[in-house]
Design an enzyme around this catalytic site. Structure first.
Site, PDB file in Angstrom:
ATOM      1  N   GLU A 164      19.885 -81.899  -2.255  1.00  0.00           N
ATOM      2  CA  GLU A 164      19.073 -80.675  -2.180  1.00  0.00           C
ATOM      3  C   GLU A 164      17.626 -81.128  -2.090  1.00  0.00           C
ATOM      4  OE1 GLU A 164      16.531 -78.194  -2.730  1.00  0.00           O
ATOM      5  OE2 GLU A 164      17.096 -78.068  -4.838  1.00  0.00           O
ATOM      6  N   CYS A 198      11.813 -75.409  -5.847  1.00  0.00           N
ATOM      7  CA  CYS A 198      12.185 -75.511  -4.436  1.00  0.00           C
ATOM      8  C   CYS A 198      12.439 -74.127  -3.853  1.00  0.00           C
ATOM      9  CB  CYS A 198      13.403 -76.402  -4.270  1.00  0.00           C
ATOM     10  SG  CYS A 198      14.746 -76.033  -5.385  1.00  0.00           S
TER      11      CYS A 198
END
Length: 515
Positions: free
Chosen positions: A286, A320
């Site tokens: 990720e 994020c």
């Protein structure tokens, strides 16, 4: 099997008793600051001459802990230990493995404020942000334990006469877990426990800025009786130790959360077959995002302003999933911008130990410098309407910053800043707004604020992100409710907290017997 999974309830800090309990936890943890933390390999503590001091980003003269640093020789020892322990751990009953997670979750729940206080001191999280991080760590353990039990049950197969067929999910081997600093308990615990409950062994290389929180989690695993060597704690420099771990022929998979550049480097190195390697290494990555909130012409403007402010400036934009682009229909652009500025002015920047603080520091000196550089770039690319300054020089404080009239191809609209900076862009239509939202290299989260059903359905089809939210903020994914992971340069779309996540840490074996 336990009762059905439910998300951990967040602490209500409007209740004075909860604030007093948190104050007590902060006091307790403050009394433990500055201690030394060793590597843990096969259950043995290993002190090294090379040390790294973890400091409080809100008060940089305060040392959180002094952490031993591994070298390649110790990385070799850790991998060999994990490989040896794997030979027995892989045969451990999945229900037994799940029980370690249930026990760890129960202990963390009882000591929730203590773990959250460590987050406040080491990563600069406010009470609410730290509490959510700890709650998510508990959720990951509870959820993945149930998932392993589900996957270990007989799997549905088409029945044919005169044969017995069974499908098993078996572990992969030694995994390298490289978690991020921004969710240093939740994501670190989730990545680690997903790997171990699936029957793998782990070499955990914590983030360099938040190694103490990881050490506290490893202590918790020891407390619940997890066998020595299932998880090995190996802090050390990424360019040296990280590369060695990724390249090693005994490494079966790498689970990584962090920057795009590091993720791509890991993926490239893992693709090379080392001498003696018997498998294709698996990479679960990720790698961040450049996330947009689109506001339609008929939107609830107060809802839109609330969503943008919370998504852009929660944990100083160091998520994020944070909103770093606000793409607003021209008809409501000025009104939404004004409302966001109005709300941002009310945010209190300060030490996260203070109960009134909404915005704490950024994580370290590198982030502090990088974000200021982007603010200077933003002054050339847009109109600074709020913020842009630093705060108390004792810490890494940067004001929530809003730029208006930013072109979608500008650097501050394309590059991941990972700080409290949001760029406003005007769109002439909803279609153009969607085009703008899709014009980055990333595809992690996004949100649409609209009352128009046709527009929402169009976004459902065309807004290319892994986690899309309608009429709410684009942060705050809940385990089991919002499986989390994105497209394009946001990673491998590994849906953490979802029902297919543990499949990434296992391999399916089918056994057929003819009668």
């Amino acid at each position: 099997m336990r009762v059905e999974f439910k998300n951990e309830v967040f602490t209500n800090f409007k209740d004075e008793q909860n604030n007093l309990a948190y104050d007590k936890a902060l006091q307790q943890v403050e009394g433990e600051l500055g201690r030394s933390y060793d590597l843990v390999i096969g259950g043995n503590k290993v002190a090294t001459d090379r040390k790294l001091a973890s400091v409080n980003p809100a008060s940089t003269d305060q040392v959180i802990g002094v952490v031993s640093q591994a070298d390649c020789a110790l990385a070799e020892e850790a991998i060999q230990t994990a490989a040896r322990v794997f030979e027995s751990w892989k045969h451990t009953d999945p229900n037994e493995r799940a029980r370690y997670l249930y026990k760890a979750a129960a202990l963390m729940r009882r000591r929730k404020h203590e773990f959250s206080a460590w987050l406040t001191f080491e990563s600069g999280k406010t009470r609410a942000e730290a509490d959510a991080d700890t709650a998510e760590a508990i959720d990951f353990m509870e959820f993945y334990a149930r998932e392993m039990q589900r996957l270990s049950a007989p799997q549905p197969l088409t029945i044919i006469e005169e044969e017995e067929n069974e499908l098993y999910y078996i572990p992969l081997g030694v995994g390298i877990v490289i978690p991020p600093w921004n969710f240093p308990l939740a994501i670190m615990a989730g990545m680690t426990t997903a790997a171990l409950v699936s029957g793998n062994t782990v070499v955990l290389k914590p983030a360099s800025t938040t190694p103490v929180i990881a050490a506290k989690f490893v202590e918790l695993l020891e407390e619940v009786g997890l066998p020595a060597g299932v998880v090995n704690y190996l802090p050390g420099p990424g360019g040296e130790v990280g590369d060695y771990l990724v390249d090693h022929p005994l490494t079966r998979f790498i689970s990584f959360t962090g920057s795009r550049d590091v993720g791509l480097r890991i993926n490239e190195r893992a693709a090379k077959t080392a001498p003696g390697q018997k498998w294709i290494k698996r990479v679960i990555a990720e790698m961040g995002g450049k996330d947009s909130i689109v506001v339609d012409s008929d939107a609830d403007l107060d809802l839109a302003a609330d969503a943008i402010t919370a998504s852009a400036f929660g944990f100083s934009g160091q998520k994020c999933s944070a909103c770093s682009r606000a793409i607003i229909h021209a008809d409501v652009y000025d009104a939404v911008l004004d409302k966001v500025v109005e709300r941002t002015k009310q945010l209190v920047m300060g030490n996260p130990t203070d109960r009134i603080t909404n915005v704490g520091p950024v994580v370290d000196d590198k982030a502090y410098r990088k974000i200021q550089e982007y603010i200077e770039i933003g002054k050339q690319e847009g109109r600074l309407v709020w913020g842009g300054n630093t705060g108390d020089p004792q810490g890494y404080f940067i004001e929530p910053t809003i730029f208006a009239d930013v072109d979608t191809t500008a650097r501050i609209s394309q590059e991941e800043i990972f700080g409290p900076v949001v760029a406003f862009t005007k769109a002439s239509s909803f279609d153009e707004a969607l085009q703008f939202a899709n014009n980055t290299d990333y595809g992690l989260t996004g949100a649409v604020i609209s009352r128009n059903r046709a527009h929402l359905e169009k976004a459902r089809r065309e807004f290319f992100v892994g986690n899309l939210y309608f009429n709410r903020k684009c942060t705050g994914a809940l385990v089991g409710t919002h499986p989390f992971g994105g497209f394009n340069m946001s990673g491998t779309d590994s849906k953490a907290g979802g029902r297919d996540y543990l499949l990434l840490f296992t391999q399916a074996k089918m056994v057929s017997e003819k009668f």
